[in-house]
Each structure stands twice: as C-alpha cells, then as structure tokens.
Design a protein around this motif. Sequence first.
Motif, PDB file in Angstrom:
ATOM      1  N   ASP A  51      44.979  31.890  51.446  1.00  0.00           N
ATOM      2  CA  ASP A  51      43.700  31.187  51.359  1.00  0.00           C
ATOM      3  C   ASP A  51      43.556  30.150  52.461  1.00  0.00           C
ATOM      4  O   ASP A  51      42.483  30.025  53.079  1.00  0.00           O
ATOM      5  N   HIS A 114      43.051  40.576  50.810  1.00  0.00           N
ATOM      6  CA  HIS A 114      42.494  39.931  49.628  1.00  0.00           C
ATOM      7  C   HIS A 114      41.881  40.920  48.638  1.00  0.00           C
ATOM      8  O   HIS A 114      41.663  40.568  47.482  1.00  0.00           O
ATOM      9  N   ASP A 116      38.868  42.087  48.486  1.00  0.00           N
ATOM     10  CA  ASP A 116      37.603  41.508  48.031  1.00  0.00           C
ATOM     11  C   ASP A 116      36.466  42.202  48.776  1.00  0.00           C
ATOM     12  O   ASP A 116      36.005  41.735  49.832  1.00  0.00           O
ATOM     13  N   THR A 178      35.596  29.330  46.148  1.00  0.00           N
ATOM     14  CA  THR A 178      35.521  29.733  44.730  1.00  0.00           C
ATOM     15  C   THR A 178      36.633  30.699  44.375  1.00  0.00           C
ATOM     16  O   THR A 178      37.281  30.571  43.323  1.00  0.00           O
ATOM     17  N   ASP A 179      36.870  31.688  45.265  1.00  0.00           N
ATOM     18  CA  ASP A 179      37.935  32.663  44.990  1.00  0.00           C
ATOM     19  C   ASP A 179      39.303  32.003  44.978  1.00  0.00           C
ATOM     20  O   ASP A 179      40.163  32.345  44.151  1.00  0.00           O
ATOM     21  N   ARG A 182      39.616  30.236  41.744  1.00  0.00           N
ATOM     22  CA  ARG A 182      39.784  31.201  40.657  1.00  0.00           C
ATOM     23  C   ARG A 182      41.192  31.801  40.658  1.00  0.00           C
ATOM     24  O   ARG A 182      41.846  31.913  39.606  1.00  0.00           O
TER      25      ARG A 182
END
Length: 364
Positions: A51, A114, A116, A178-179, A182
């Motif tokens: 991240d 990721h 995503d 946000t990810d 989370r």
Amino acid sequence: MFKFHFICKSVRNKLLFIAGIGAALLLTAVIWALNAGWSHAEHVDHIIDQDLRTKSEMHELATLYATEIHAWKNILIRGSQDDVRNKYWSNVESIHHKVQEEAGRIRDELMNVHEDPEAAAIMKEFINQHQAMFDTYKKGLQVYVESDFDVARADKLVEGVDKKPNELLQQMIHIMDTDATRVLQEARNDFVFDQKMTVVYIALAMLISFTLFLFMIQKTVILPTRRLMKDLALMASGDFTHKIVVESGDEIGQLSASGAKLQEDMGSIVKLINESVFRVSASAEEMAHITEQSNQAMMSQRNETDQVATAMNEMTATVHEVAQNAQLAAGSAHQANNEVNTGQAVVNDAIRAIASLIQKAERA
C-alpha cells in the motif's frame, strides 16, 4: 516395548508420561499460535509495504501530472519564441510519456498484485483521458501558433481538459486509502480471530490433557487402589476366599502382591488357629464337666456354712441384748451414787448447822 514397560512399572512414570503429553499438546498450540501470529505480522507488513509503495507511486504520478499541466501553462506564457516553445513542449511530451508509463505500471500492479479490477479499470480510464488531454494540448499548441500566440484562444480550446483525469486520479488515491484501511482492518480482524482461536486451542489442549490425566489417574491409581482396599477389608473381616489379584507391575501392583502374600500367610495361620480352637473347645467341654462337679460340692459346703452363720447370728443377738441390760444397770448404779453423794452433802450441812447452834448456846 521397553519404553512402554518402563512407563507402566511405576505410577510416577505414568504421571510424568501423562504430563508430558499435556505439555506437548500445549506446546503445539503455543507454536501454532506463534506461527499464526508471525504469518499475520508478515502479511500485514506485506500489505503495508504494497500500500505504501502504491500510494507513493500514486503521489508521484499526481506530481508528474501536475508538472505536465504546469509545463503546458509555461508554453502559453512563454511560448512566443520558437526555441523556448519547443523546449517546453518537449518537456510536456517527456512528462506525458512518463505519466503514461507510470500509470500503465500502476494499472498492472493493481490488476496482478492487489487483484483489484475496479481500481485497475479506473486507472485505465485515467490513461485514456490523459492521452485525450495530450491530444487536446497538441491541438491547442497548433491553434496557439496559428493565432499568432493568442493565449486566450489556445486556453479556451484546452479549458477543462485536465479536469477529468485529475478527478480520476483523486478517485484512485481515495480508493487506495479506503482499500488500505479495509485490508488493514481485515488483517486486524483476522489477527484477533486467530488470537481467539489460539485461546480456544490452548483451552482445548488443557481440557484434553486434564481429561486424559483424570482418566489415567482413575484407571491406574484410583480403581486399583479401591479394589485393593476392598480386598483388604474382606480379608480384615475374616474372608480369605476372595483372592487378591495383581493387575500391574507398578507400586500399587507391588502392594497388591504383598497383600496377596499376606492373605496366603494369614489363611495358613487362621487354619492353624481353627484347629487349635477345636482342640481347646474339646478341653473346655471336659473342664466344664469338672467345674459342674466342683460347683455341686461347693453348694453343699455353702448350705452348711449358712447353718453355722445362722447360729452365730442368734448368738450375736443374745450377746447384744445382755450388753444392753448391763449398760442399763451401770446407768442405774451411777444415778444411785449421785443421789448418795447429794444426801451426804445435806447431812454435812445439818451437822454444821447444829454445831453452830451449840456454839451460840454455850456463849449465851
């Protein structure tokens, strides 16, 4: 086989073996917990590294994007000269390619690392919008040159063209934040769950160890001890028919073997005692017969003694009566003696009175 025999021959070894199994279960649960904790820590570190790296790349991309817009504005401000304009446009092209490359790399990382696809799709849309912005900048540069460096016309042509890519870029940064939050929360929840499961596993291992300990104590110590106590109680009550059974080779088994030997020896002694009692019983019957004859003789002597005692009692009563009469006579004699003494005193007083009268008469 030798090790198992070594364990079974002593209660202490059995207890140590049970304690060792319990310790092994607890150690396994603790090792699992430590391994799970390390795995989660490494997973969290990996997530944080990814991240942070992605967010850093996103900020670098945003900085390049802002630099590209600033370089375009420099063209509009200082691009009236060909060399200066060409210099700034070359800078815009260079930054554009860097932004495209960096955005493409981030999109691949979002898709493959990721996993995503939503963020990767947004990044792809950013790449397309950024390319469209660059194409519009080209047209704006052409209008700027053809309009004799009319900044207003060129700026109007490219007005708002950087808004959409910038929105997509900010949306990507927000999604990444946000990810990251989370994923970290999920990792934290997984860690808490593993900690709870660790407590459950340790408690389960302790319960299994304690249950196994109680079972082995019940099987190897308590039940054999109770059976031995029951056998010894029967033997103490005189029942030697129930044979003591030796079930193990440990201390309790050795005690049972000693009890069995004692039971055998006591049985032999009791047998000898019973034979002696039988003989003593026969002698006692003979002695009872002799005692009965002696009792009859003693009863005869007792009757004679009772007659003598009766005669002596009568004689004693007579002597007692004579003694009472003698005591009464002695009392009467003592009273008569007192009365004589009193009369003598009266006579003496009369003589003295007469003598006194005679003397008085002679003097007269």
